[in-house]
Design a protein around this motif. Structure first.
Motif, PDB file in Angstrom:
ATOM      1  N   ALA A  92       0.833  -1.206   0.000  1.00  0.00           N
ATOM      2  CA  ALA A  92       0.000   0.000   0.000  1.00  0.00           C
ATOM      3  C   ALA A  92       0.868   1.257   0.000  1.00  0.00           C
ATOM      4  N   ILE A  93       1.929   1.244   0.801  1.00  0.00           N
ATOM      5  CA  ILE A  93       2.834   2.402   0.838  1.00  0.00           C
ATOM      6  C   ILE A  93       3.528   2.556  -0.516  1.00  0.00           C
ATOM      7  N   SER A  94       3.950   1.452  -1.104  1.00  0.00           N
ATOM      8  CA  SER A  94       4.608   1.497  -2.413  1.00  0.00           C
ATOM      9  C   SER A  94       3.679   2.070  -3.474  1.00  0.00           C
ATOM     10  N   ASP A  95       2.412   1.658  -3.443  1.00  0.00           N
ATOM     11  CA  ASP A  95       1.443   2.201  -4.402  1.00  0.00           C
ATOM     12  C   ASP A  95       1.306   3.711  -4.247  1.00  0.00           C
ATOM     13  N   SER A  96       1.260   4.179  -3.002  1.00  0.00           N
ATOM     14  CA  SER A  96       1.167   5.622  -2.747  1.00  0.00           C
ATOM     15  C   SER A  96       2.419   6.347  -3.237  1.00  0.00           C
ATOM     16  N   LEU A  97       3.580   5.739  -3.028  1.00  0.00           N
ATOM     17  CA  LEU A  97       4.825   6.357  -3.493  1.00  0.00           C
ATOM     18  C   LEU A  97       4.873   6.430  -5.013  1.00  0.00           C
ATOM     19  N   LEU A  98       4.368   5.398  -5.686  1.00  0.00           N
ATOM     20  CA  LEU A  98       4.337   5.432  -7.152  1.00  0.00           C
ATOM     21  C   LEU A  98       3.383   6.524  -7.646  1.00  0.00           C
ATOM     22  N   GLN A  99       2.292   6.756  -6.927  1.00  0.00           N
ATOM     23  CA  GLN A  99       1.392   7.856  -7.271  1.00  0.00           C
ATOM     24  C   GLN A  99       2.097   9.191  -7.061  1.00  0.00           C
ATOM     25  N   LEU A 100       2.905   9.277  -6.006  1.00  0.00           N
ATOM     26  CA  LEU A 100       3.684  10.488  -5.753  1.00  0.00           C
ATOM     27  C   LEU A 100       4.688  10.724  -6.877  1.00  0.00           C
ATOM     28  N   ALA A 101       5.340   9.667  -7.340  1.00  0.00           N
ATOM     29  CA  ALA A 101       6.288   9.796  -8.452  1.00  0.00           C
ATOM     30  C   ALA A 101       5.570  10.296  -9.701  1.00  0.00           C
ATOM     31  N   GLU A 102       4.381   9.755  -9.961  1.00  0.00           N
ATOM     32  CA  GLU A 102       3.603  10.191 -11.125  1.00  0.00           C
ATOM     33  C   GLU A 102       3.221  11.668 -10.997  1.00  0.00           C
ATOM     34  N   ALA A 103       2.873  12.093  -9.792  1.00  0.00           N
ATOM     35  CA  ALA A 103       2.545  13.502  -9.554  1.00  0.00           C
ATOM     36  C   ALA A 103       3.773  14.385  -9.775  1.00  0.00           C
ATOM     37  N   ALA A 104       4.956  13.889  -9.406  1.00  0.00           N
ATOM     38  CA  ALA A 104       6.186  14.660  -9.634  1.00  0.00           C
ATOM     39  C   ALA A 104       6.444  14.830 -11.121  1.00  0.00           C
ATOM     40  N   TYR A 105       6.212  13.767 -11.911  1.00  0.00           N
ATOM     41  CA  TYR A 105       6.363  13.876 -13.368  1.00  0.00           C
ATOM     42  C   TYR A 105       5.406  14.933 -13.931  1.00  0.00           C
ATOM     43  N   LYS A 106       4.162  14.881 -13.490  1.00  0.00           N
ATOM     44  CA  LYS A 106       3.156  15.829 -13.989  1.00  0.00           C
ATOM     45  C   LYS A 106       3.485  17.259 -13.563  1.00  0.00           C
ATOM     46  N   ALA A 107       3.949  17.434 -12.330  1.00  0.00           N
ATOM     47  CA  ALA A 107       4.300  18.767 -11.847  1.00  0.00           C
ATOM     48  C   ALA A 107       5.461  19.340 -12.651  1.00  0.00           C
ATOM     49  N   GLU A 108       6.468  18.497 -12.921  1.00  0.00           N
ATOM     50  CA  GLU A 108       7.601  19.002 -13.712  1.00  0.00           C
ATOM     51  C   GLU A 108       7.152  19.406 -15.112  1.00  0.00           C
ATOM     52  N   LYS A 109       6.281  18.603 -15.707  1.00  0.00           N
ATOM     53  CA  LYS A 109       5.767  18.935 -17.038  1.00  0.00           C
ATOM     54  C   LYS A 109       5.010  20.262 -16.995  1.00  0.00           C
ATOM     55  N   THR A 110       4.215  20.458 -15.951  1.00  0.00           N
ATOM     56  CA  THR A 110       3.476  21.710 -15.801  1.00  0.00           C
ATOM     57  C   THR A 110       4.433  22.883 -15.636  1.00  0.00           C
ATOM     58  N   PHE A 111       5.462  22.723 -14.799  1.00  0.00           N
ATOM     59  CA  PHE A 111       6.449  23.796 -14.608  1.00  0.00           C
ATOM     60  C   PHE A 111       7.156  24.117 -15.923  1.00  0.00           C
ATOM     61  N   ASN A 112       7.552  23.074 -16.655  1.00  0.00           N
ATOM     62  CA  ASN A 112       8.243  23.306 -17.927  1.00  0.00           C
ATOM     63  C   ASN A 112       7.340  23.996 -18.933  1.00  0.00           C
ATOM     64  N   ASN A 113       6.074  23.577 -19.006  1.00  0.00           N
ATOM     65  CA  ASN A 113       5.137  24.224 -19.920  1.00  0.00           C
ATOM     66  C   ASN A 113       4.871  25.657 -19.500  1.00  0.00           C
ATOM     67  N   ALA A 114       4.780  25.918 -18.200  1.00  0.00           N
ATOM     68  CA  ALA A 114       4.532  27.274 -17.711  1.00  0.00           C
ATOM     69  C   ALA A 114       5.704  28.187 -18.051  1.00  0.00           C
ATOM     70  N   GLU A 115       6.923  27.648 -17.939  1.00  0.00           N
ATOM     71  CA  GLU A 115       8.106  28.451 -18.268  1.00  0.00           C
ATOM     72  C   GLU A 115       8.088  28.814 -19.750  1.00  0.00           C
ATOM     73  N   ASP A 116       7.706  27.857 -20.592  1.00  0.00           N
ATOM     74  CA  ASP A 116       7.647  28.120 -22.024  1.00  0.00           C
ATOM     75  C   ASP A 116       6.557  29.133 -22.365  1.00  0.00           C
ATOM     76  N   ASP A 117       5.469  29.104 -21.608  1.00  0.00           N
ATOM     77  CA  ASP A 117       4.327  29.968 -21.893  1.00  0.00           C
ATOM     78  C   ASP A 117       4.371  31.297 -21.140  1.00  0.00           C
TER      79      ASP A 117
END
Length: 146
Positions: A92-117
């Motif tokens: 259960a903890i591992s599943d939550s951590l993998l969701q956290l990793a996915e959120a980190a990927y999405k956040a970085e993509k958002t930051f990169n897109n925001a910088e471009d825009d």
């Protein structure tokens, strides 16, 4: 305390090198990590293999005695149940951590897109209808107060 600056690749590195390695250790997949080896032993006991060593050479059942020694049999069963509960919680903890990793990927993509825009102040003034002016129609007196 200095502010955290999220640079290109920071969150991806955190997700790949930090979070995913931790998940590997928690699920016994990372045998190079001492904690991963210990978790691997727990996983072996949770699976229970009739007391025979696993492929890694680890025992898979607590050998506390056999019938008619009921206390030993009960202890072995309780230990297997306990190891199974640990495995379940680590999953259960591992599943939550993998969701956290996915959120980190999405956040970085958002930051990169925001910088471009992102717009400069000059571009914003152009969009809003012209260059900035001061109270008398001339150039502004200084930076706006916050």
């Amino acid at each position: 305390m200095s502010p955290l600056k999220v640079t290109d690749g920071y969150l991806t590195k955190l997700a790949d090198n930090g979070i995913k390695d931790l998940v590997k250790s928690m699920t016994g997949i990372n045998p190079n990590d001492a904690n991963g080896k210990a978790i691997g032993h727990v996983m072996d006991f949770a699976a229970g293999g009739g007391g025979l060593p696993s492929i890694d050479g680890n025992y898979t059942q607590l050998l506390a005695g056999a019938a008619p020694f009921t206390a030993g049999v009960n202890l072995a069963g309780d230990f297997k149940t306990f190891a199974g509960l640990i495995k379940q919680q680590l999953g259960a903890i591992s599943d939550s951590l993998l969701q956290l990793a996915e959120a980190a990927y999405k956040a970085e993509k958002t930051f990169n897109n925001a910088e471009d825009d992102a717009l400069t102040a000059a571009q914003m003034f152009t969009i809003l209808g012209g260059s900035p002016s001061g109270p008398s129609g001339g150039p502004p007196a200084g930076p706006p107060s916050v």
